[in-house]
Design a protein around this motif. Structure first.
Motif, short mmCIF file in Angstrom:
data_model
loop_
_atom_site.label_atom_id
_atom_site.label_comp_id
_atom_site.label_asym_id
_atom_site.label_seq_id
_atom_site.Cartn_x
_atom_site.Cartn_y
_atom_site.Cartn_z
N ILE A 123 0.85 -1.20 0.00
CA ILE A 123 0.00 0.00 0.00
C ILE A 123 0.88 1.24 0.00
O ILE A 123 0.67 2.19 -0.78
N LYS A 124 1.86 1.27 0.88
CA LYS A 124 2.75 2.42 0.97
C LYS A 124 3.49 2.63 -0.35
O LYS A 124 3.60 3.76 -0.85
N LYS A 125 4.00 1.54 -0.93
CA LYS A 125 4.77 1.66 -2.17
C LYS A 125 3.91 2.15 -3.34
O LYS A 125 4.30 3.04 -4.08
N ILE A 126 2.73 1.57 -3.51
CA ILE A 126 1.85 1.97 -4.60
C ILE A 126 1.43 3.43 -4.43
O ILE A 126 1.42 4.20 -5.39
N LYS A 127 1.09 3.80 -3.20
CA LYS A 127 0.69 5.19 -2.94
C LYS A 127 1.80 6.16 -3.31
O LYS A 127 1.56 7.18 -3.96
N GLU A 128 3.03 5.83 -2.92
CA GLU A 128 4.15 6.74 -3.20
C GLU A 128 4.58 6.69 -4.66
O GLU A 128 4.94 7.72 -5.23
N GLU A 173 -11.08 -2.95 14.57
CA GLU A 173 -9.81 -3.50 15.03
C GLU A 173 -8.80 -3.56 13.89
O GLU A 173 -7.61 -3.26 14.08
N LEU A 174 -9.26 -3.92 12.69
CA LEU A 174 -8.36 -3.92 11.53
C LEU A 174 -7.94 -2.50 11.16
O LEU A 174 -6.81 -2.28 10.73
N VAL A 175 -8.83 -1.54 11.33
CA VAL A 175 -8.46 -0.14 11.10
C VAL A 175 -7.28 0.23 11.98
O VAL A 175 -6.28 0.81 11.53
N ARG A 176 -7.40 -0.10 13.27
CA ARG A 176 -6.33 0.23 14.21
C ARG A 176 -5.02 -0.47 13.83
O ARG A 176 -3.95 0.16 13.78
N GLN A 177 -5.09 -1.77 13.54
CA GLN A 177 -3.89 -2.53 13.22
C GLN A 177 -3.19 -1.99 11.96
O GLN A 177 -1.98 -1.75 11.96
N ILE A 178 -3.97 -1.78 10.91
CA ILE A 178 -3.38 -1.34 9.65
C ILE A 178 -2.89 0.10 9.76
O ILE A 178 -1.82 0.45 9.24
N GLY A 179 -3.66 0.94 10.42
CA GLY A 179 -3.24 2.33 10.59
C GLY A 179 -1.92 2.42 11.33
O GLY A 179 -1.01 3.16 10.93
N GLU A 180 -1.81 1.68 12.43
CA GLU A 180 -0.57 1.70 13.21
C GLU A 180 0.60 1.13 12.42
O GLU A 180 1.73 1.61 12.52
N ALA A 181 0.32 0.08 11.61
CA ALA A 181 1.39 -0.50 10.80
C ALA A 181 1.89 0.48 9.74
O ALA A 181 3.10 0.60 9.50
N LEU A 182 0.99 1.22 9.12
CA LEU A 182 1.39 2.21 8.12
C LEU A 182 2.15 3.36 8.76
O LEU A 182 3.12 3.87 8.19
N LEU A 209 -8.37 -2.20 -0.53
CA LEU A 209 -9.11 -3.13 0.33
C LEU A 209 -8.17 -4.27 0.70
O LEU A 209 -8.17 -5.33 0.07
N PRO A 210 -7.34 -4.10 1.74
CA PRO A 210 -6.42 -5.16 2.15
C PRO A 210 -7.14 -6.21 2.99
O PRO A 210 -8.29 -6.01 3.43
N TYR A 211 -6.47 -7.34 3.20
CA TYR A 211 -6.98 -8.43 4.04
C TYR A 211 -8.36 -8.88 3.58
O TYR A 211 -9.20 -9.26 4.40
N ILE A 212 -8.59 -8.87 2.28
CA ILE A 212 -9.93 -9.19 1.78
C ILE A 212 -10.27 -10.64 2.05
O ILE A 212 -11.46 -11.01 2.11
N ASP A 213 -9.27 -11.50 2.28
CA ASP A 213 -9.55 -12.90 2.56
C ASP A 213 -10.19 -13.08 3.94
O ASP A 213 -10.69 -14.17 4.26
N SER A 214 -10.22 -12.01 4.75
CA SER A 214 -10.91 -12.08 6.05
C SER A 214 -12.39 -11.75 5.93
O SER A 214 -13.14 -11.85 6.91
N TYR A 255 -7.84 -1.33 -5.61
CA TYR A 255 -6.86 -2.37 -5.32
C TYR A 255 -7.45 -3.34 -4.29
O TYR A 255 -7.77 -2.93 -3.17
N ILE A 256 -7.57 -4.61 -4.67
CA ILE A 256 -8.00 -5.67 -3.78
C ILE A 256 -6.76 -6.46 -3.38
O ILE A 256 -6.00 -6.89 -4.26
N MET A 257 -6.55 -6.70 -2.08
CA MET A 257 -5.33 -7.37 -1.62
C MET A 257 -5.68 -8.55 -0.72
O MET A 257 -6.57 -8.45 0.12
N TYR A 258 -4.94 -9.66 -0.89
CA TYR A 258 -5.18 -10.84 -0.06
C TYR A 258 -3.93 -11.70 -0.01
O TYR A 258 -3.00 -11.53 -0.81
#
Length: 377
Positions: free
Chosen positions: A240-245, A260-269, A318-323, A347-350
């Motif tokens: 996500i970071k690479k494509i965005k940049e 909870e996924l918002v928090r996890q992904i936001g903190e990771a980014l 849309l990351p973690y779409i397999d969830s 972008y769909i990611m899984y």
């Protein structure tokens, strides 16, 4: 590329013009698909009311995020009244008190101990996303209207059905008529936001959609959705970071099913050095909830599918779409809402297996690589 809030009458199509030119002396209900311009018409209606009838009007939307989004363009549109989300509107007239550093609302109760709403009244009431309100709430809007109301909505984007007893937009007029309240029904058919390739891809995801007709999609964008697989979930965040940049995106949303996924992904980014803004609710302790969305910045926004209702972005991830799991049908509606927020890139990611209904979409409707430079990192 941020949203241009300036609205020109010359850019409206025939159906939109009919709604725009309709008399202000009759209430109306406007239904239309995602991207058909409902919110734009709601804003135009407010502009016209302010110009011709004064400032006795209100605009109410369903979610707090959409309220913030629309308020970010309010001054540019010359509107003097702030928009409100529903819960804020219901208790607008109550006094906020403070005790021991904590705030609380003071309100009256009926004989059964139930809260008595004290909704502010005005000559005109405009409601966007009317499909997400219950019959009782719709009647509250009507009772708060001194002259006429204007409701805008789309049944296919009703994503709170298992939590609220909502009804299709097309049935609201009949419900009001049975209560002795007359209104004019209008329908918008054309979609100006969704690129045709994205519309083709998400058609089978939506619920209560009409048969697919490519002629209604008027966007000139032709970017094909990307469905990208990675060896592990963490790689999706780096991608996500690479494509965005790489693309220098300035209008980005990262959407996921849960807070909870918002928090996890936001903190990771953030740990990767990307400035992001988040909105999520902590259901166990509201003090741990977060909402620092600011739609006047170009920072990526991380939020749930539901919070994204009514918004639009150049690039949707849309990351973690397999969830994703659809247990009741409303989940597919929420996923459709999330996918239809884009006006260019999807972008769909899984990392595991594509869930239904995405696994059933023909492979010729999407790409499996973003660019030759983007790899599984």
């Amino acid at each position: 590329m941020k949203k241009d809030w300036m609205i020109k009458e010359s850019e409206l199509d025939d159906d939109q013009l009919k709604v725009f030119k309709a008399t202000l002396d009759k209430s109306c209900i406007v239904s239309g698909c995602a991207g058909s311009g409902k919110s734009v018409l709601a804003l135009i209606k407010a502009q016209r009311l302010q110009k011709e009838r004064g400032n006795s009007y209100q605009i109410i939307v369903f979610t707090k995020a959409l309220c913030g989004y629309m308020n970010s363009g309010r001054k540019e549109l010359g509107l003097v009244n702030e928009f409100m989300y529903h819960e804020e509107w219901r208790w607008k007239k109550y006094l906020k008190h403070y005790r021991n550093g904590q705030s609380f609302w003071v309100y009256e109760r009926d004989d059964n101990g139930n809260k008595i709403p004290n909704m502010p009244k005005s000559d005109y009431v405009i409601v966007d996303e009317i499909q997400d309100f219950e019959q009782q709430e719709i009647m509250e809007f009507v009772r708060a209207t001194k002259k006429n109301f204007f409701f805008f909505g789309d049944t296919a984007q009703s994503i709170y059905g298992r939590l609220k007893r909502t009804m299709p937009v097309q049935n609201i007029g009949h419900m009001l008529y049975q209560s002795g309240i007359e209104s004019k029904d209008w329908e918008l058919y054309r979609n100006y936001r969704l690129p045709l390739p994205v519309a083709r891809y998400i058609q089978s995801v939506g619920v209560d959609l009409p048969p697919f007709d490519e002629s209604i999609y008027k966007s000139p964008e032709r970017t094909v959705p990307c469905v990208l697989k990675y060896s592990e979930a963490e790689s999706q965040i780096s991608a996500i970071k690479k494509i965005k940049e790489d693309h220098d995106f300035t209008d980005v949303a990262i959407l996921v099913p849960s807070g909870e996924l918002v928090r996890q992904i936001g903190e990771a980014l953030i740990s990767l050095g990307l400035n992001v803004e988040m909105k999520y609710d902590d259901k166990e302790d509201f003090r741990n909830s977060k909402n620092n969305l600011n739609f006047e910045t170009t920072n990526p926004k991380v939020m749930t599918y539901h919070s994204a209702k009514g918004l639009q972005f150049e690039a949707i991830f849309l990351p973690y779409i397999d969830s994703f799991v659809d247990d009741r049908g409303d989940d597919s509606k929420a996923l459709y809402v999330a996918m239809s927020r884009t006006y260019r890139y999807l972008y769909i990611m899984y990392s595991g297996q594509l869930p239904k209904p995405l696994s059933d979409i023909p492979a010729n409707l999407y790409k499996t690589t973003e660019t030759e430079e983007v790899e599984d990192i």
